[in-house]
Scaffold this motif. Structure first.
Motif, short mmCIF file in Angstrom:
data_model
loop_
_atom_site.label_atom_id
_atom_site.label_comp_id
_atom_site.label_asym_id
_atom_site.label_seq_id
_atom_site.Cartn_x
_atom_site.Cartn_y
_atom_site.Cartn_z
N ASN A 11 35.44 4.51 -8.52
CA ASN A 11 34.12 4.20 -7.94
C ASN A 11 33.22 5.42 -7.96
O ASN A 11 32.02 5.32 -8.26
N GLU A 12 33.78 6.57 -7.63
CA GLU A 12 33.02 7.82 -7.66
C GLU A 12 32.50 8.09 -9.08
O GLU A 12 31.34 8.49 -9.26
N MET A 13 33.34 7.87 -10.07
CA MET A 13 32.93 8.10 -11.45
C MET A 13 31.79 7.17 -11.84
O MET A 13 30.83 7.60 -12.49
N HIS A 14 31.86 5.91 -11.45
CA HIS A 14 30.79 4.96 -11.75
C HIS A 14 29.47 5.39 -11.10
O HIS A 14 28.41 5.29 -11.71
N LEU A 15 29.56 5.86 -9.86
CA LEU A 15 28.36 6.34 -9.19
C LEU A 15 27.78 7.55 -9.90
O LEU A 15 26.56 7.65 -10.08
N MET A 16 28.63 8.48 -10.29
CA MET A 16 28.19 9.68 -11.01
C MET A 16 27.53 9.29 -12.33
O MET A 16 26.49 9.84 -12.69
N ALA A 17 28.13 8.37 -13.03
CA ALA A 17 27.58 7.94 -14.32
C ALA A 17 26.21 7.30 -14.13
O ALA A 17 25.30 7.54 -14.93
N GLY A 18 26.07 6.50 -13.08
CA GLY A 18 24.78 5.88 -12.81
C GLY A 18 23.71 6.88 -12.42
O GLY A 18 22.54 6.75 -12.79
N LYS A 19 24.13 7.90 -11.70
CA LYS A 19 23.17 8.89 -11.19
C LYS A 19 22.85 9.98 -12.22
O LYS A 19 21.70 10.37 -12.37
N TYR A 20 23.88 10.47 -12.92
CA TYR A 20 23.71 11.63 -13.80
C TYR A 20 23.84 11.32 -15.29
O TYR A 20 23.54 12.16 -16.12
N GLY A 21 24.34 10.13 -15.61
CA GLY A 21 24.56 9.77 -17.01
C GLY A 21 26.02 9.92 -17.40
O GLY A 21 26.78 10.65 -16.76
N MET A 22 26.40 9.22 -18.46
CA MET A 22 27.80 9.17 -18.89
C MET A 22 28.32 10.51 -19.40
O MET A 22 29.51 10.78 -19.33
N VAL A 28 31.90 13.70 -16.43
CA VAL A 28 33.07 14.00 -17.27
C VAL A 28 34.18 14.60 -16.43
O VAL A 28 35.35 14.22 -16.58
N GLN A 29 33.84 15.51 -15.52
CA GLN A 29 34.87 16.11 -14.66
C GLN A 29 35.53 15.04 -13.78
O GLN A 29 36.75 15.02 -13.61
N CYS A 30 34.74 14.15 -13.25
CA CYS A 30 35.26 13.07 -12.42
C CYS A 30 36.18 12.17 -13.25
O CYS A 30 37.25 11.76 -12.80
N VAL A 36 43.91 12.22 -14.61
CA VAL A 36 45.08 12.86 -14.01
C VAL A 36 45.79 11.88 -13.08
O VAL A 36 47.03 11.75 -13.12
N LEU A 37 45.03 11.20 -12.25
CA LEU A 37 45.63 10.22 -11.34
C LEU A 37 46.33 9.09 -12.11
O LEU A 37 47.44 8.69 -11.76
#
Length: 51
Positions: A11-22, A28-30, A36-37
């Motif tokens: 979910n965090e990654m999806h939010l980051m992608a929406g806010k900052y771009g893919m 990318v770090q997220c 890793v998980l």
């Protein structure tokens, strides 16, 4: 539990992608942290099935 950690990170990654771009550094770090998980989960499943 790892399943919860994976969903939270996804979910965090999806939010980051929406806010900052893919391709943003933050997204990318997220994504790499999510990888890793997921690798930990897969490794655990593999060990369980090959005992």
């Amino acid at each position: 539990m790892i399943y919860i950690d994976i969903e939270v990170k996804r979910n965090e990654m999806h939010l980051m992608a929406g806010k900052y771009g893919m391709t943003s550094k933050k997204t990318v770090q997220c994504s790499q942290e999510l990888d890793v998980l997921l690798n930990c989960l897969e490794s655990h499943r593999y060990r369980k099935t090959n005992k």
